[in-house]
Design an enzyme around this catalytic site. Structure first.
Site, PDB file in Angstrom:
ATOM      1  N   HIS A 194      -8.725  -8.109   0.018  1.00 41.55           N
ATOM      2  CA  HIS A 194      -8.311  -8.408   1.391  1.00 41.55           C
ATOM      3  C   HIS A 194      -9.421  -9.271   1.986  1.00 41.55           C
ATOM      4  CE1 HIS A 194      -5.442  -5.251   0.869  1.00 41.55           C
ATOM      5  NE2 HIS A 194      -5.035  -5.309   2.113  1.00 41.55           N
ATOM      6  N   HIS A 247       0.858  -1.198   0.000  1.00 47.73           N
ATOM      7  CA  HIS A 247       0.000   0.000   0.000  1.00 47.73           C
ATOM      8  C   HIS A 247       0.888   1.241   0.000  1.00 47.73           C
ATOM      9  CE1 HIS A 247      -3.701  -2.250   1.113  1.00 47.73           C
ATOM     10  NE2 HIS A 247      -2.866  -3.012   1.799  1.00 47.73           N
ATOM     11  N   THR A 276      -5.411   3.991  -2.673  1.00 47.41           N
ATOM     12  CA  THR A 276      -6.821   4.376  -2.732  1.00 47.41           C
ATOM     13  C   THR A 276      -6.931   5.799  -3.284  1.00 47.41           C
ATOM     14  OG1 THR A 276      -6.892   3.285  -0.554  1.00 47.41           O
ATOM     15  CG2 THR A 276      -8.934   4.337  -1.327  1.00 47.41           C
ATOM     16  N   ASP A 301       2.973  -5.619   2.630  1.00 48.71           N
ATOM     17  CA  ASP A 301       1.777  -4.919   3.087  1.00 48.71           C
ATOM     18  C   ASP A 301       2.066  -3.418   3.249  1.00 48.71           C
ATOM     19  OD1 ASP A 301      -0.875  -4.852   3.651  1.00 48.71           O
ATOM     20  OD2 ASP A 301      -0.763  -5.766   5.637  1.00 48.71           O
ATOM     21  N   ASP A 302       2.748  -3.061   4.344  1.00 51.88           N
ATOM     22  CA  ASP A 302       3.031  -1.656   4.651  1.00 51.88           C
ATOM     23  C   ASP A 302       4.446  -1.592   5.207  1.00 51.88           C
ATOM     24  OD1 ASP A 302       0.203  -0.476   4.370  1.00 51.88           O
ATOM     25  OD2 ASP A 302      -0.133  -2.156   5.712  1.00 51.88           O
ATOM     26  N   HIS A 310      -2.482   9.977   6.253  1.00 47.75           N
ATOM     27  CA  HIS A 310      -3.200  10.672   5.169  1.00 47.75           C
ATOM     28  C   HIS A 310      -3.256  12.189   5.402  1.00 47.75           C
ATOM     29  CE1 HIS A 310      -5.277   6.629   4.123  1.00 47.75           C
ATOM     30  NE2 HIS A 310      -4.213   6.821   3.391  1.00 47.75           N
ATOM     31  N   GLU A 312      -9.125 -11.074   7.205  1.00 44.33           N
ATOM     32  CA  GLU A 312      -8.110 -10.474   8.086  1.00 44.33           C
ATOM     33  C   GLU A 312      -8.636 -10.542   9.522  1.00 44.33           C
ATOM     34  OE1 GLU A 312      -6.947  -6.650   6.574  1.00 44.33           O
ATOM     35  OE2 GLU A 312      -4.977  -6.753   7.531  1.00 44.33           O
TER      36      GLU A 312
HETATM   37  C1  6MZ Z   1      -6.470  -3.630   5.156  1.00 44.25           C
HETATM   38  C2  6MZ Z   1      -4.974  -1.964   4.635  1.00 44.25           C
HETATM   39  C3  6MZ Z   1      -3.974  -2.616   5.390  1.00 44.25           C
HETATM   40  O1  6MZ Z   1      -4.344   3.340  -0.093  1.00 44.25           O
HETATM   41  O2  6MZ Z   1      -3.799   5.379   1.241  1.00 44.25           O
HETATM   42  N1  6MZ Z   1      -4.445  -0.839   4.130  1.00 44.25           N
HETATM   43  N2  6MZ Z   1      -6.214  -2.480   4.527  1.00 44.25           N
HETATM   44  N3  6MZ Z   1      -5.579  -4.291   5.905  1.00 44.25           N
HETATM   45  C4  6MZ Z   1      -4.318  -3.820   6.059  1.00 44.25           C
HETATM   46  N4  6MZ Z   1      -3.478  -4.511   6.867  1.00 44.25           N
HETATM   47  C5  6MZ Z   1      -2.617  -3.920   7.839  1.00 44.25           C
HETATM   48  N5  6MZ Z   1      -2.845  -1.880   5.270  1.00 44.25           N
HETATM   49  C6  6MZ Z   1      -3.154  -0.810   4.494  1.00 44.25           C
HETATM   50  O3  6MZ Z   1      -2.624   3.183   1.715  1.00 44.25           O
HETATM   51  C7  6MZ Z   1      -3.143   3.075   3.024  1.00 44.25           C
HETATM   52  C8  6MZ Z   1      -4.471   2.367   2.998  1.00 44.25           C
HETATM   53  O4  6MZ Z   1      -4.284   0.979   2.620  1.00 44.25           O
HETATM   54  C9  6MZ Z   1      -5.197   0.135   3.304  1.00 44.25           C
HETATM   55  C10 6MZ Z   1      -6.047   1.040   4.189  1.00 44.25           C
HETATM   56  O5  6MZ Z   1      -7.225   1.398   3.518  1.00 44.25           O
HETATM   57  C11 6MZ Z   1      -5.147   2.270   4.360  1.00 44.25           C
HETATM   58  O6  6MZ Z   1      -5.870   3.455   4.668  1.00 44.25           O
HETATM   59  P1  6MZ Z   1      -3.265   4.120   0.574  1.00 44.25           P
HETATM   60  O7  6MZ Z   1      -2.103   4.422  -0.315  1.00 44.25           O
END
Ligand code: 6MZ
Length: 339
Positions: free
Chosen positions: A201, A23, A101, A279-280, A68, A204
């Site tokens: 997803h 993401h 998003t 993921d992040d 954000h 979870e």
């Molecule tokens: C579900 C997740 C996530 O889209 O603003 N996001 N959604 N489960 C997760 N596991 C930890 N990690 C991230 O990136 C951030 C967005 O990605 C999704 C959430 O909607 C989060 O706000 P963007 O670039």
């Protein structure tokens, strides 16, 4: 406690890799977060939340809302896209399917379309720069579970219109305790009609009805699949749908109790297609190399199994067949150089 050895990490760094679940706003550099928080005069209490290490799943979604607040304008979106791509390239990721998003922020003159254009600009800048030359990038547009049918359809329409510029699919993500499948299903069906691939997803948190509906939809890929009962597990195995697995994310957010107990192991042992992902990487302080090293350590994977795992991910990208073939060739050349 260190979850892998230094030698293991070195091998995983040298391995060419494919990242399919990252993401954008979750993959920010620490230094950029600090700089933006300062520039935007973010409340120090909120800055502290960003800097905290471990966090549960619900805390995570509060954190994304804070991030954000500091990635608000078009130039920042372009900049973070460029940086995130450079970081994956530096980690020897040869193909990245980044997801984000699209956001409407009228106070910044931002629409979903202009947000997406800013991301595409960052993709282009990164790949033209010296640090992004060895990486191919494609984009997935995410539908946030907080969005209604109309907003989800707007995202799908945008992805369809920008298909030729590197948008290959749609993702459904966001807080798994929010929203209803019936709200997004029409948009996801539309995505399919428009020739876009879909990844969801799923599971979870434990939500058997929703997970069954998602499996019934037959997306091209699924993310997470942590909380399944026996019936869903069998259903999922029977579909053969590949799963994007994010080890650190699942452990830190407490969706899974420990690395050895992670469902990577049963999936992998059963020969079910799995893809290791970050993921992040910013939020969970990880990299794809670290995720490979963690898997190697926790599940006793040999170097040759790591190679196979990395190369097999190419099959599950949303690339065209001829592009997959090119990527396989690139991997084979890298392998010959390393061995
Ligand atoms: C579900 C997740 C996530 O889209 O603003 N996001 N959604 N489960 C997760 N596991 C930890 N990690 C991230 O990136 C951030 C967005 O990605 C999704 C959430 O909607 C989060 O706000 P963007 O670039």
């Amino acid at each position: 406690m260190q979850q892998y050895g230094e030698e293991q990490l070195k091998f995983c760094q040298a391995l060419p890799k494919v990242e399919l679940h990252a993401h954008l706003n979750g993959s920010l550099r620490d230094t950029t977060i600090r700089e933006l928080a300062l520039k935007r005069n973010l409340d120090p209490a909120l800055t502290k939340v960003i800097e905290m290490g471990d966090r549960t799943l619900s805390e995570c979604f509060k954190l994304f809302d804070i991030i954000h607040r500091i990635t608000t304008d078009h130039d920042t979106i372009t900049r973070i896209t460029c940086e995130v791509i450079e970081d994956f390239a530096a980690d020897n990721v040869h193909y990245l399917e980044l997801r984000t998003t699209p956001k409407t922020r009228s106070e910044h003159g931002m629409t979903k379309r202009s947000y997406t254009e800013a991301v595409l600009k960052g993709m282009q800048e990164a790949q033209q720069g010296s640090r992004g030359q060895n990486i191919t990038v494609r984009l997935l547009l995410s539908i946030d579970r907080r969005e209604d049918t109309a907003a989800a359809l707007e995202t799908v329409q945008l992805a369809a219109e920008l298909h030729s510029r590197g948008i290959v699919g749609i993702d459904l993500s966001g807080n798994p305790t929010v929203g209803k499948w019936s709200a997004w299903e029409p948009a996801l069906q539309e995505a399919r009609r428009q020739g876009l691939k879909v990844t969801l997803h799923a599971a979870e948190v434990y939500n058997p009805e929703e997970t069954a509906a998602m499996l019934h939809f037959r997306p091209e890929r699924l993310g997470h699949m942590c909380c399944l009962d026996e019936r869903l597990e069998v259903l999922h195995y029977n579909t053969g749908i590949p799963v994007e697995l994010c080890l650190s994310s699942n452990i830190i957010t407490e969706s899974v109790a420990s690395y050895p107990e992670h469902h990577f192991h049963p999936f992998y042992s059963a020969g079910h297609p799995v893809i290791l992902c970050t993921d992040d990487s910013g939020v969970f302080c990880t990299s794809l190399s670290k995720e490979f090293a963690i898997a190697a350590h926790a599940f006793q994977l040999s170097n040759s199994q790591l190679w196979q795992l990395s190369e097999a991910a190419i099959d599950h990208t949303f690339l065209k067949e001829e592009e997959k073939e090119q990527l396989r060739k690139k991997f084979q050349i890298a392998r010959a150089t390393l061995e």
